[in-house]
Scaffold this motif. Structure first.
Motif, short mmCIF file in Angstrom:
data_model
loop_
_atom_site.label_atom_id
_atom_site.label_comp_id
_atom_site.label_asym_id
_atom_site.label_seq_id
_atom_site.Cartn_x
_atom_site.Cartn_y
_atom_site.Cartn_z
N THR A 242 0.84 -1.45 -0.20
CA THR A 242 -0.17 -0.23 -0.01
C THR A 242 0.67 0.70 -0.02
O THR A 242 0.38 2.42 -0.75
CB THR A 242 -1.25 0.12 1.49
OG1 THR A 242 -1.74 -1.35 1.06
CG2 THR A 242 -1.56 1.50 1.60
N LYS A 243 2.19 1.21 0.81
CA LYS A 243 2.71 2.40 1.39
C LYS A 243 3.07 2.83 -0.65
O LYS A 243 3.87 3.52 -0.62
CB LYS A 243 3.97 2.11 2.28
CG LYS A 243 3.48 2.76 3.42
CD LYS A 243 4.32 2.01 4.23
CE LYS A 243 5.02 2.90 4.37
NZ LYS A 243 4.70 4.73 4.82
N ALA A 244 3.90 2.10 -0.90
CA ALA A 244 4.67 1.34 -2.29
C ALA A 244 3.73 2.50 -3.73
O ALA A 244 4.01 3.08 -4.95
CB ALA A 244 5.25 0.47 -2.61
N PHE A 245 2.19 1.97 -3.41
CA PHE A 245 1.29 2.46 -4.73
C PHE A 245 0.59 3.30 -4.60
O PHE A 245 0.23 3.85 -5.48
CB PHE A 245 0.86 0.84 -5.01
CG PHE A 245 1.74 -0.21 -6.16
CD1 PHE A 245 1.71 0.04 -7.95
CD2 PHE A 245 1.80 -0.75 -5.16
CE1 PHE A 245 2.18 -0.66 -8.10
CE2 PHE A 245 2.76 -1.71 -5.79
CZ PHE A 245 2.60 -1.78 -7.46
N LEU B 271 -6.54 4.03 7.30
CA LEU B 271 -6.08 4.74 6.37
C LEU B 271 -7.42 5.09 5.00
O LEU B 271 -6.96 6.24 4.87
CB LEU B 271 -5.90 3.34 5.07
CG LEU B 271 -5.46 3.60 3.36
CD1 LEU B 271 -3.45 4.16 3.80
CD2 LEU B 271 -5.11 2.33 2.76
N ARG B 272 -8.69 4.81 5.94
CA ARG B 272 -9.68 5.59 5.03
C ARG B 272 -9.78 6.66 5.23
O ARG B 272 -10.44 8.11 4.57
CB ARG B 272 -10.78 4.25 5.19
CG ARG B 272 -12.23 4.97 4.68
CD ARG B 272 -13.13 4.60 5.63
NE ARG B 272 -13.45 4.09 7.17
CZ ARG B 272 -14.10 5.18 7.39
NH1 ARG B 272 -14.38 6.68 7.66
NH2 ARG B 272 -14.06 4.66 9.02
N LEU B 273 -9.55 6.50 7.00
CA LEU B 273 -9.30 8.09 7.16
C LEU B 273 -8.63 9.16 6.47
O LEU B 273 -8.85 10.59 6.33
CB LEU B 273 -9.83 8.70 8.56
CG LEU B 273 -11.01 7.73 9.29
CD1 LEU B 273 -10.27 6.91 11.07
CD2 LEU B 273 -11.84 8.44 9.19
N GLU B 274 -7.29 8.31 6.59
CA GLU B 274 -6.51 9.98 6.06
C GLU B 274 -6.87 10.04 4.37
O GLU B 274 -6.00 10.82 3.82
CB GLU B 274 -5.13 8.91 6.24
CG GLU B 274 -4.44 8.54 7.82
CD GLU B 274 -3.62 8.21 7.77
OE1 GLU B 274 -3.11 8.25 9.16
OE2 GLU B 274 -2.80 7.65 7.34
#
Length: 339
Positions: free
Chosen positions: A179-182, A225-228
């Motif tokens: 996730t962080k990479a993409f 992640l959704r919130l961010e």
């Protein structure tokens, strides 16, 4: 879903009230008739809304899926390829039967990548490849599907620390790493991230601590992640399958051999005291026999989950909270997280 101060959602409270009140209500024939009518209306409304869901125009947008050697990832890669997406199918091994099968696609849109999600260099290599394809074709990256995962069984006292680390590295930290990479590519497209967790990310079962920890972690990661990502217009969707082990390959011959190896390691490494208390060798042998026979009780196909994944990628209606429970042996929950 909205949560009450005690930690329950309104949906949870509604179900509890229904369970308590249902026997009383069913004792009255008039109430039963009303309930049946309401159920029919609800089903009709659900089917109508399902049939009128708007879909995004598909024009070769890119979707990266991890864990495509077998199971959900493999079938979903073929589904999206047939719909017209540019599919980047991450496989643990490019020489696996699943990877070879995907390479037979004649569309020119399905790209098979060797992708071990526990390896930083392989994840970064995948990012570079997807970026190059985008620069050449302009496909962009509309969705990331974190699907790859491991299964593991065993009581807490019997599982080794290495086993806890191994499954966490794939199921939880692998999801975070990819996730962080993409994310930069997903942010540019204002696209979507689909994280495959499990019903076991919502409820705890004996002999599932190592696995359950990773799925609860995936749920928490997805919600944060959704919130961010709200401010970037990126949607985060959680797919929570239930009893699909027989159809996904998690209970095939190769997987059963891995489970047997794990059980043998447990029996060898536990302390003498734990060995005596559990009668560990016989206990694990009996558990292995139960696992071998469990595939007969699992949901026979993958279509319900793959359909849910497709809806999450192509539907324009992700601003409404949806929680579906399929009343079959699969007990599949699908949660579309929203703002």
């Amino acid at each position: 879903m909205a949560a009450l101060p005690i930690g329950l959602t309104y949906w949870d409270v509604g179900r509890l009230v229904a369970i308590v009140c249902l026997p009383l209500l069913l004792s009255c024939c008039y109430v039963t008739t009303v309930l049946v009518c309401l159920s029919v209306i609800y089903v009709a409304f659900f089917l109508y809304r399902k049939s009128t869901i708007k879909r995004i125009p598909i024009s070769g947008q890119g979707v990266l899926i991890t864990g495509c050697d077998t199971g959900f990832g493999h079938e979903f890669a073929k589904r999206l390829d047939s719909l017209g997406f540019t599919v980047f199918a991450g496989c643990l091994s490019e020489q696996s039967d699943g990877a070879k099968n995907l390479k037979t696609s004649k569309t020119g849109r399905l790209h098979v990548l060797g992708l071990n999600i526990t390896k930083d260099d392989e994840v970064l290599k995948a990012v570079t490849y997807v970026t190059k394809v985008h620069e050449k074709s302009g496909c962009g990256l509309w969705a990331l599907v974190n699907n790859a995962g491991l299964n593991m069984l065993g009581d807490i006292e019997l599982c080794t620390m290495e086993m806890f680390y191994k499954i966490s590295e794939v199921n939880m930290y692998g999801m975070v790493r990819v996730t962080k990479a993409f994310l930069p590519l997903i942010r540019k497209s204002k696209g979507r991230i689909l994280n495959t967790t499990s019903v076991k990310g919502r409820l705890c079962l004996p002999k599932n601590a190592a696995y359950g920890i990773t799925k609860f972690g995936g749920e928490a990661f997805s919600d944060v992640l959704r919130l961010e990502m709200l401010k970037f217009g990126v949607r985060v969707i959680v797919i929570e399958p239930g009893n699909y082990g027989g159809a996904t390959g998690m209970l095939n011959e190769q997987s059963l051999k891995a489970i047997k190896r794990d059980f043998n390691a447990m029996a060898e490494k536990v302390s003498a005291e734990v060995q005596e208390v559990y009668n560990a060798k016989q206990y694990l042998e009996d558990l292995y026999k139960a696992v071998c026979g469990s595939s007969n009780s699992t949901y026979p196909g993958l279509k319900p989950v793959v359909d849910a994944m497709e809806d999450a990628v192509v539907s324009t209606h992700l601003n409404i909270d949806i929680l579906l429970m399929e009343a079959t042996p699969s007990m599949m929950y699908i949660a579309l997280l929203h703002d």
